[in-house]
Structures are given as structure tokens and as C-alpha cells.
Design a protein around this motif. Structure first.
Motif, short mmCIF file in Angstrom:
data_model
loop_
_atom_site.label_atom_id
_atom_site.label_comp_id
_atom_site.label_asym_id
_atom_site.label_seq_id
_atom_site.Cartn_x
_atom_site.Cartn_y
_atom_site.Cartn_z
N HIS A 135 0.80 -1.22 0.00
CA HIS A 135 0.00 0.00 0.00
C HIS A 135 0.84 1.27 0.00
CE1 HIS A 135 -2.90 -2.98 1.56
NE2 HIS A 135 -3.69 -2.34 0.73
N LEU A 136 2.04 1.19 0.52
CA LEU A 136 2.88 2.37 0.62
C LEU A 136 4.33 1.96 0.47
CD1 LEU A 136 2.96 5.42 1.20
CD2 LEU A 136 3.11 4.87 3.63
N LYS A 137 4.96 2.42 -0.59
CA LYS A 137 6.34 2.06 -0.88
C LYS A 137 7.30 2.81 0.04
CE LYS A 137 9.73 1.61 -4.41
NZ LYS A 137 10.04 1.13 -5.67
N VAL A 138 8.27 2.08 0.59
CA VAL A 138 9.28 2.65 1.48
C VAL A 138 10.53 2.90 0.64
CG1 VAL A 138 10.69 2.26 3.53
CG2 VAL A 138 8.33 1.42 3.46
N ILE A 139 11.03 4.14 0.70
CA ILE A 139 12.19 4.53 -0.10
C ILE A 139 13.18 5.33 0.75
CG2 ILE A 139 10.90 4.53 -2.27
CD1 ILE A 139 10.78 7.62 -2.07
N THR A 140 14.40 5.45 0.25
CA THR A 140 15.42 6.27 0.91
C THR A 140 15.28 7.72 0.47
OG1 THR A 140 17.02 6.00 -0.88
CG2 THR A 140 17.05 4.31 0.89
N PRO A 141 15.92 8.66 1.19
CA PRO A 141 15.90 10.04 0.73
C PRO A 141 16.47 10.18 -0.69
CG PRO A 141 16.67 9.93 2.99
CD PRO A 141 16.57 8.52 2.50
N GLY A 142 17.52 9.45 -0.99
CA GLY A 142 18.10 9.50 -2.34
C GLY A 142 17.12 9.06 -3.41
N GLU A 143 16.35 8.00 -3.12
CA GLU A 143 15.33 7.56 -4.06
C GLU A 143 14.23 8.62 -4.21
OE1 GLU A 143 15.43 2.72 -3.60
OE2 GLU A 143 14.58 3.89 -1.93
N GLY A 144 13.89 9.29 -3.12
CA GLY A 144 12.91 10.38 -3.19
C GLY A 144 13.39 11.49 -4.08
N VAL A 145 14.66 11.84 -3.97
CA VAL A 145 15.25 12.88 -4.82
C VAL A 145 15.16 12.47 -6.29
CG1 VAL A 145 17.38 14.09 -5.41
CG2 VAL A 145 16.72 13.83 -3.00
N LYS A 146 15.48 11.20 -6.58
CA LYS A 146 15.41 10.71 -7.96
C LYS A 146 13.99 10.74 -8.49
CE LYS A 146 19.48 7.80 -7.70
NZ LYS A 146 19.99 6.44 -7.56
N ILE A 147 13.01 10.34 -7.68
CA ILE A 147 11.62 10.35 -8.10
C ILE A 147 11.18 11.78 -8.46
CG2 ILE A 147 9.23 10.10 -7.24
CD1 ILE A 147 10.32 7.58 -5.71
N LEU A 148 11.61 12.73 -7.65
CA LEU A 148 11.23 14.12 -7.90
C LEU A 148 12.01 14.72 -9.06
CD1 LEU A 148 10.93 15.28 -4.22
CD2 LEU A 148 9.06 14.93 -5.84
N GLY A 149 13.17 14.07 -9.38
CA GLY A 149 14.08 14.41 -10.47
C GLY A 149 13.81 15.63 -11.19
#
Length: 149
Positions: A135-149
Motif C-alpha cells: 500500500h505504501l512504498k518505502v524509499i530512501t531520501p536519495g530515491e525520493g530525490v530521484k523520483i522528484l528528479g
């Protein structure tokens, strides 16, 4: 990437508590990625969320880290733009009955799940959330930065 009304929603939970605030106050290596997520919030690219318990832990941790210099101004600024998720009895019961090894982590995670507007749970300790469901994907801050790219 999940969106709601054109915005990406992130819950920062432990990012604020253990990663961002301590990184920000003591120049830890996690600062750059954490800062990028806050910058995304500032630029209206993301809505950052947390829970009341994380905010109080930020105050407590900041007091320990800063000594007599109170982190109150930083916490007030944080509250001016971070959405606070509601944690109710049902969420706490679910957390205590979950397979998570740390109840505090479970409360943060299930508060985010219950919110229904959050697309990603951001933490630097993804391994602590191995019991998270789809239901909710767990990611690192670095992955969050990439998603927001």
C-alpha cells in the motif's frame, strides 16, 4: 511515481527525526539528500508529511544536540510547511499487532498508510520496514530525490 492533484506526496517520518534534523544540525552525510526533499517542498514539487510524535522527538533530539540553544525556531518553521498525519487508536493498535520490530516505526508507517494521500514513506533505514505492505512504498531520501528528479 504517485501524485495527488499534480503534487508528489511524501511522508518524511524518520527523515526529519533522525536524518534531516541531526544532519542539518551536525552536518552529517545525509544532509544533501534530505535538504533536496525540503527544497522540493519549498518549490511546490512535493508535500512533506510527518506525525506529531516525530515533531516532539525532533524537539527532544534538538535539545540534546544543541544544549541550551533551543531548536524551537526550527520546529516552528517545520510546522509551517509539513503536513501532520493523524495517528488514532486504530493506527496504534495496528502498529502493536504488526510484525514490525520497532513499534515507533510501525506507528509512523501505519499513520502514513491511513492518511491515503501519501505515495512514499521516506526513511534512511529501509531495512527496518521490511514488513511494509504494498500500500505504501518505502524509499530512501536519495530515491525520493530521484523520483522528484
Amino acid at each position: 511515481m504517485g501524485t495527488l492533484k499534480g503534487e508528489t506526496w511524501l511522508i518524511i517520518s524518520l527523515l526529519i527525526q533522525k536524518c534531516f534534523l541531526t544532519s542539518w544540525l551536525s552536518a552529517r552525510p545525509f544532509f544533501a539528500e534530505s535538504f533536496q526533499l525540503f527544497k522540493a517542498q519549498y518549490n511546490n514539487q512535493a508535500q512533506l508529511c510527518s506525525t506529531a510524535s516525530v515533531i516532539s522527538n525532533v524537539q527532544y533530539g534538538g535539545n540534546k544536540l544543541l544544549g541550551k540553544m533551543s531548536p524551537g525556531a526550527a520546529v516552528q518553521k517545520l510546522l509551517s510547511f509539513v503536513k501532520i498525519c493523524v495517528t488514532d487508536k486504530r493506527t496504534i493498535v495496528k502498529a502493536y499487532n504488526s510484525p514490525f520490530g520497532d513499534v515507533e516505526d510501525a506507528v509512523q508507517y501505519y499513520s502514513a498508510v491511513a492518511d491515503n494521500s501519501i505515495d512514499f514513506f521516506v526513511t534512511r533505514n529501509v531495512k527496518d520496514f521490511k514488513h511494509a505492505d504494498e500500500h505504501l512504498k518505502v524509499i530512501t531520501p536519495g530515491e525520493g530525490v530521484k523520483i522528484l528528479g
